[in-house]
Motif scaffolding. Structure first.
Motif, PDB file in Angstrom:
ATOM      1  N   GLN A   1     -10.202  -3.288  -0.969  1.00  0.00           N
ATOM      2  CA  GLN A   1      -9.106  -2.336  -1.232  1.00  0.00           C
ATOM      3  C   GLN A   1      -7.941  -2.966  -1.997  1.00  0.00           C
ATOM      4  O   GLN A   1      -7.157  -2.267  -2.619  1.00  0.00           O
TER       5      GLN A   1
ATOM      6  N   ASP B   1       0.825  -1.221   0.000  1.00  0.00           N
ATOM      7  CA  ASP B   1       0.000   0.000   0.000  1.00  0.00           C
ATOM      8  C   ASP B   1       0.858   1.271   0.000  1.00  0.00           C
ATOM      9  O   ASP B   1       0.391   2.341   0.370  1.00  0.00           O
TER      10      ASP B   1
ATOM     11  N   LYS C   1      -2.742  -6.734   7.412  1.00  0.00           N
ATOM     12  CA  LYS C   1      -3.518  -5.530   7.712  1.00  0.00           C
ATOM     13  C   LYS C   1      -4.900  -5.517   7.053  1.00  0.00           C
ATOM     14  O   LYS C   1      -5.855  -4.990   7.609  1.00  0.00           O
ATOM     15  N   TYR C   2      -4.990  -6.089   5.871  1.00  0.00           N
ATOM     16  CA  TYR C   2      -6.252  -6.011   5.116  1.00  0.00           C
ATOM     17  C   TYR C   2      -6.971  -7.363   4.979  1.00  0.00           C
ATOM     18  O   TYR C   2      -8.037  -7.435   4.387  1.00  0.00           O
TER      19      TYR C   2
ATOM     20  N   ASN D   1     -10.534  -8.223   1.289  1.00  0.00           N
ATOM     21  CA  ASN D   1     -10.747  -6.777   1.334  1.00  0.00           C
ATOM     22  C   ASN D   1     -10.762  -6.167  -0.075  1.00  0.00           C
ATOM     23  O   ASN D   1      -9.812  -6.341  -0.854  1.00  0.00           O
TER      24      ASN D   1
END
Ligand code: BGP
Length: 468
Positions: A142, A92, A134-135, A140
């Motif tokens: 994203q 990211d 994290k995701y 996810n």
């Protein structure tokens, strides 16, 4: 002569299974860095010394010598992946990592020096660890945006160097290995079907998006999906077994159906309905899938399985297991050997999808023994590997005669590498032996196996030297 003149002969690997250099030149950790024992055990907190992939076969530093050996065999194509976390260390990040981009520039240049075409897998079981933790990986939505940024970056950088692209390695394997394939951090036993199929949807959308962007940015490029080809045979002619096979096939073919037809098939809609799964589509995603189908279908083929409604012990397999076929023998690692299954699945895929095929993985994982070659060097007398590949290629020839268009064939692990499922080195696939052992010892020296000269002859004769 069955094989077309421009047939792309070569070999395949993936970044995480060969490169090593797991945190060099700005690379971030990816899921493989915390999977020291493959898919059978839980990931570790951080990379541990028993993880063979941290050094792998040190391709990162030795690729020039290795490519020279591929060129000696006459490779026309070499399949590898880009390690996402070399380009975006955390997945990211705002900016890409220039040192990572430079590495692949040099690698592709080196291939072109010998006239070898790179075939690049964009995501091959190596999701950046941060995206996973994290995701929760592809669960996810994203992830689609992070993947889009990554593909735009690599397409812009390599558009003049890479013509053949694959969006996700063995995309249908996410149903069986959610962490390795989908970067999904939730343990498989706790993962809901809703989350699993939503993750599939996100990957399918990302794949269609990559196809759209590739066509816009690189009109000459060819972009394909990549699936595990696993022919499923009924264990008996019992109609219940036939329906069981049909259903097993549906789970395997669903991904190819969406990639090639651009719509969710009715059988999946039924499955979703009956299991209270509601796939969330964002605006425009239906049209995106519909309008951006792939140029070709690529696949791995190692084995077939049997299915039945009977209860019983299932055998080992390439992520998908099944009942053993009493007519087939198995490899040292329990995968059943079925050359005719390759012809069968090629015909099936062509009949079903009407897209050219590319066999991007096939080969035999075996225990090899390094011996004196009688000329002062060392070799492996791997007649079993020659027999395996020979018999499969004869079936490719049959499929071509059946009218199936085939772009090329890359053997898996053309140079010995770390296994994806078990993270071992002793499961060797290569034409080139790498002196490294499961306990981490070894010189990393490379040796030509007997199959090296054999494959060289197959390529130079464009398949004429195959023995029937
Ligand atoms: C496929 C993967 C490869 C590869 C191969 C052989 O599933 O795409 O990454 O490793 O199978 O499997 P294994 O290494 O488990 O023997």
């Amino acid at each position: 002569m069955a094989f077309p003149k421009n047939f792309l002969w070569g070999g395949a690997v993936a970044a995480n299974q060969v490169e090593g250099a797991y945190q060099e030149d700005g690379k971030g950790w990816d899921i493989q860095d915390v999977m020291p024992h493959g898919i059978k055990s839980a990931p570790t907190e951080e990379p541990t010394p028993d993880n063979l992939k941290l050094l792998a076969i040190d391709f990162y530093h030795r690729y020039k010598d290795d490519i020279k050996l591929f060129a000696e065999m006459g490779f026309k194509v070499f399949r590898t992946s880009i390690a996402w976390s070399r380009i975006f260390p955390n997945g990211d990040d705002a900016e890409p990592n220039e040192a990572g981009l430079k590495f692949y520039d040099d690698l592709f240049d080196e291939l072109h020096k010998y006239g070898i075409e790179p075939l690049v897998t964009i995501s091959h079981y190596e999701t950046p660890l941060n995206l996973s933790k994290k995701y929760n990986g592809w669960v996810n939505r994203q992830l689609i945006g992070f993947y889009e940024k990554y593909v735009r970056t690599i397409f812009a950088r390599y558009k003049n160097k890479v013509k053949y692209w694959l969006t996700f390695n063995e995309i249908n394997s996410v149903l069986h290995a959610p962490l390795m394939s989908g970067g999904i951090w939730t343990p498989q036993e706790k993962l809901s079907l809703q989350d699993l199929y939503q993750a599939c949807h996100h990957e399918l959308v990302a794949s269609a998006l990559a196809t759209k962007i590739a066509h816009e940015m690189m009109p000459e490029a060819k972009i394909g999906c990549m699936v595990i080809a696993m022919p499923t045979y009924p264990l008996t002619p019992n109609p219940d077994d036939i329906i069981k096979v049909m259903q097993a096939d549906h789970f395997n073919d669903f991904f190819g159906d969406v990639h090639c037809r651009g719509i969710y098939p009715g059988y999946m809609k039924r499955y979703f309905r009956e299991n209270n799964i509601e796939i969330q589509f964002a605006d425009g995603e239906e049209e995106l899938l519909k309008n951006n189908t792939v140029d070709f279908v690529s696949f791995s083929y190692y084995m077939s399985v049997c299915e039945s409604v009977q209860q019983g012990k299932k055998g080992e397999g390439n992520l998908i297991g099944g009942f053993e076929n009493p007519y087939l023998k198995a490899s040292d690692f329990g995968w059943q050997i079925d050359p005719q299954g390759l012809r069968f699945i090629m015909n099936k895929f062509w009949d079903r999808w009407q897209k050219p095929l590319f066999i991007v993985e096939n080969g035999l994982g075996a225990n090899d023994e390094l011996v004196d070659d009688g000329k002062g060097g060392k070799t492996v007398n791997d007649d079993y590997r020659i027999a395996y590949i020979n018999d499969h290629l004869l079936q490719v020839e049959e499929a071509i005669k059946d009218g199936v268009p085939v772009m090329g064939y890359t053997t898996w692990g053309c140079i010995d590498c770390v296994s994806a499922s078990t993270a071992q080195l002793k499961k060797r696939y290569g034409f080139i032996y790498v002196d490294r052992n499961d306990d981490g010892t070894g010189t990393l020296n490379r040796y030509r196996k007997k199959s090296f000269d054999w494959y060289k002859e197959v390529i130079s004769s464009n398949g004429e030297s195959l023995r029937s």
